[in-house]
Write a protein that holds these residues in place. Structure first.
Motif, PDB file in Angstrom:
ATOM      1  N   GLY A 124       0.820  -1.214   0.000  1.00  0.00           N
ATOM      2  CA  GLY A 124       0.000   0.000   0.000  1.00  0.00           C
ATOM      3  C   GLY A 124       0.852   1.262   0.000  1.00  0.00           C
ATOM      4  O   GLY A 124       0.552   2.228  -0.706  1.00  0.00           O
ATOM      5  N   PHE A 125       1.918   1.247   0.781  1.00  0.00           N
ATOM      6  CA  PHE A 125       2.824   2.397   0.821  1.00  0.00           C
ATOM      7  C   PHE A 125       3.498   2.601  -0.530  1.00  0.00           C
ATOM      8  O   PHE A 125       3.658   3.726  -1.002  1.00  0.00           O
ATOM      9  CB  PHE A 125       3.867   2.163   1.914  1.00  0.00           C
ATOM     10  N   ASP A 126       3.861   1.484  -1.165  1.00  0.00           N
ATOM     11  CA  ASP A 126       4.478   1.546  -2.486  1.00  0.00           C
ATOM     12  C   ASP A 126       3.500   2.118  -3.507  1.00  0.00           C
ATOM     13  O   ASP A 126       3.869   2.960  -4.348  1.00  0.00           O
ATOM     14  CB  ASP A 126       4.919   0.149  -2.907  1.00  0.00           C
ATOM     15  N   ALA A 127       2.237   1.673  -3.450  1.00  0.00           N
ATOM     16  CA  ALA A 127       1.237   2.163  -4.398  1.00  0.00           C
ATOM     17  C   ALA A 127       0.943   3.651  -4.197  1.00  0.00           C
ATOM     18  O   ALA A 127       0.718   4.387  -5.162  1.00  0.00           O
ATOM     19  CB  ALA A 127      -0.048   1.349  -4.253  1.00  0.00           C
ATOM     20  N   MET A 128       0.974   4.106  -2.952  1.00  0.00           N
ATOM     21  CA  MET A 128       0.699   5.514  -2.687  1.00  0.00           C
ATOM     22  C   MET A 128       1.844   6.407  -3.153  1.00  0.00           C
ATOM     23  O   MET A 128       1.619   7.555  -3.549  1.00  0.00           O
ATOM     24  CB  MET A 128       0.447   5.713  -1.186  1.00  0.00           C
ATOM     25  N   LEU A 129       3.070   5.882  -3.109  1.00  0.00           N
ATOM     26  CA  LEU A 129       4.221   6.675  -3.532  1.00  0.00           C
ATOM     27  C   LEU A 129       4.516   6.544  -5.021  1.00  0.00           C
ATOM     28  O   LEU A 129       5.353   7.288  -5.545  1.00  0.00           O
ATOM     29  CB  LEU A 129       5.466   6.263  -2.741  1.00  0.00           C
ATOM     30  N   ALA A 130       3.856   5.599  -5.695  1.00  0.00           N
ATOM     31  CA  ALA A 130       4.148   5.344  -7.099  1.00  0.00           C
ATOM     32  C   ALA A 130       4.023   6.578  -7.984  1.00  0.00           C
ATOM     33  O   ALA A 130       4.867   6.800  -8.861  1.00  0.00           O
ATOM     34  CB  ALA A 130       3.265   4.211  -7.621  1.00  0.00           C
ATOM     35  N   PRO A 131       2.974   7.424  -7.826  1.00  0.00           N
ATOM     36  CA  PRO A 131       2.898   8.619  -8.688  1.00  0.00           C
ATOM     37  C   PRO A 131       4.083   9.558  -8.542  1.00  0.00           C
ATOM     38  O   PRO A 131       4.445  10.270  -9.491  1.00  0.00           O
ATOM     39  CB  PRO A 131       1.598   9.291  -8.234  1.00  0.00           C
ATOM     40  N   LEU A 132       4.723   9.560  -7.358  1.00  0.00           N
ATOM     41  CA  LEU A 132       5.868  10.449  -7.152  1.00  0.00           C
ATOM     42  C   LEU A 132       7.131   9.946  -7.840  1.00  0.00           C
ATOM     43  O   LEU A 132       8.112  10.676  -7.946  1.00  0.00           O
ATOM     44  CB  LEU A 132       6.133  10.606  -5.649  1.00  0.00           C
TER      45      LEU A 132
ATOM     46  N   LEU B 221       8.471  11.950 -10.639  1.00  0.00           N
ATOM     47  CA  LEU B 221       9.238  13.153 -10.313  1.00  0.00           C
ATOM     48  C   LEU B 221      10.665  12.828  -9.895  1.00  0.00           C
ATOM     49  O   LEU B 221      11.403  13.726  -9.488  1.00  0.00           O
ATOM     50  CB  LEU B 221       8.537  13.927  -9.194  1.00  0.00           C
ATOM     51  N   GLY B 222      11.028  11.553  -9.984  1.00  0.00           N
ATOM     52  CA  GLY B 222      12.385  11.155  -9.622  1.00  0.00           C
ATOM     53  C   GLY B 222      12.528  10.611  -8.221  1.00  0.00           C
ATOM     54  O   GLY B 222      13.637  10.257  -7.813  1.00  0.00           O
ATOM     55  N   LEU B 223      11.425  10.521  -7.468  1.00  0.00           N
ATOM     56  CA  LEU B 223      11.507   9.992  -6.111  1.00  0.00           C
ATOM     57  C   LEU B 223      11.608   8.466  -6.156  1.00  0.00           C
ATOM     58  O   LEU B 223      10.808   7.813  -6.830  1.00  0.00           O
ATOM     59  CB  LEU B 223      10.260  10.394  -5.310  1.00  0.00           C
ATOM     60  N   PRO B 224      12.582   7.867  -5.488  1.00  0.00           N
ATOM     61  CA  PRO B 224      12.699   6.389  -5.472  1.00  0.00           C
ATOM     62  C   PRO B 224      11.604   5.770  -4.614  1.00  0.00           C
ATOM     63  O   PRO B 224      11.850   5.328  -3.482  1.00  0.00           O
ATOM     64  CB  PRO B 224      14.094   6.152  -4.893  1.00  0.00           C
ATOM     65  N   ALA B 225      10.387   5.738  -5.149  1.00  0.00           N
ATOM     66  CA  ALA B 225       9.223   5.313  -4.374  1.00  0.00           C
ATOM     67  C   ALA B 225       9.350   3.873  -3.908  1.00  0.00           C
ATOM     68  O   ALA B 225       9.094   3.557  -2.737  1.00  0.00           O
ATOM     69  CB  ALA B 225       7.951   5.508  -5.203  1.00  0.00           C
ATOM     70  N   HIS B 226       9.722   2.982  -4.819  1.00  0.00           N
ATOM     71  CA  HIS B 226       9.787   1.569  -4.438  1.00  0.00           C
ATOM     72  C   HIS B 226      10.869   1.326  -3.391  1.00  0.00           C
ATOM     73  O   HIS B 226      10.677   0.535  -2.460  1.00  0.00           O
ATOM     74  CB  HIS B 226      10.064   0.712  -5.677  1.00  0.00           C
ATOM     75  N   GLU B 227      12.003   1.982  -3.534  1.00  0.00           N
ATOM     76  CA  GLU B 227      13.079   1.797  -2.571  1.00  0.00           C
ATOM     77  C   GLU B 227      12.657   2.275  -1.183  1.00  0.00           C
ATOM     78  O   GLU B 227      12.971   1.636  -0.170  1.00  0.00           O
ATOM     79  CB  GLU B 227      14.330   2.541  -3.031  1.00  0.00           C
TER      80      GLU B 227
END
Length: 264
Positions: free
Chosen positions: A139-147, A150-156
């Protein structure tokens, strides 16, 4: 010396709260906690208490498990109550004992800040109690995916969050083993004054930190040996999809926030 960790551990149950999507739990809990922190009247506190008790009842998590999540902050809540009781001097005097002056404003502040903080903590603890670590990380990964665009390492970031949750029980077991080893060597943690107790706990912290670094190094070597390169193109065993119960949860949260605004 037993070191039993129960804070935030997942409690398996068949409840509507467990069935919610992790993303919906995050958003609804965060919005409800903000509304609880904004409570300022007795009616709002009553509504917040009713909502929190209702959510706990719907989760089918035993009250004792929820109370365990609040227990570590009992000292903080008590200190917060006493601080407001003594230093808030608004309203009519109720008691004067030397330099201490208790007013009805101080009593209300002591109740208000402690109760709303405790209710918000209780709602927030249900996220960990009703969601598995895998669901939390996904869930945290899915919420950060749109970012990620912008270059944010969402999955990491989500992976670090997941590993943090998974390593908490491991570090707790290691802390228990270190405490037992120190006790066998005559290192008492409940003897002497405060200075001696602090000195006795320092070796435990050093050993625990060394163990954590060793685990981190081993994990990094394992990821490198498997040529792990992040979440690009990776799929999940169970894809998260919104359902009717998620819409009901969002509607209930919106209704609660609207009621708090109306009562304010």
């Amino acid at each position: 010396m037993a070191f039993k960790l129960e804070i935030g551990q997942y409690f398996e149950a068949d409840s509507p709260i467990h069935a919610l999507d992790a993303r919906v739990k995050f958003c609804c809990a965060f919005a409800a906690m903000i509304a609880l922190f904004c409570a300022a009247t007795p009616a709002q506190l009553a509504a917040g208490a009713a909502f929190s008790v209702g959510v706990v009842a719907a989760s089918r998590v035993p009250v004792g498990r929820v109370a365990t999540s609040v227990k570590p902050l009992v000292f903080f809540l008590t200190f917060l109550s006493l601080f407001n009781l003594i230093f808030v001097q608004t309203g009519n005097e109720l008691l004067v004992a030397g330099p201490v002056r208790i007013t009805d404003g101080g009593v209300w502040a002591a109740i208000l800040y402690s109760v709303r903080f405790g209710l918000a903590l209780m709602v927030g603890s249900l996220i960990l109690l009703t969601t598995t670590p895998t669901e939390l990380s996904d869930g945290f990964d899915a919420m950060l995916a749109p970012l990620a665009r912008l270059g944010l390492p969402a999955h990491e970031i989500a992976m670090v969050f997941s590993l943090m949750l998974r390593f908490v029980p491991t570090l707790a077991d290691e802390a228990s083993a270190i405490l037992d080893a120190q006790a066998m060597r005559g290192g008492g943690f409940d003897e002497g004054g405060p200075v001696r107790r602090v000195r006795a706990i320092v070796p435990v912290i050093v050993a625990l930190l060394a163990g954590g670094l060793r685990h981190a190094d081993g994990l990094s070597r394992a990821l490198d040996a498997r040529c792990y390169e992040g979440g690009e193109g990776r799929t999940h065993l169970r894809e998260q999809r919104l359902c009717a119960c998620d819409a009901v949860a969002v509607a209930a949260t919106v209704a609660f926030i609207a009621a708090m605004v109306a009562l304010g």
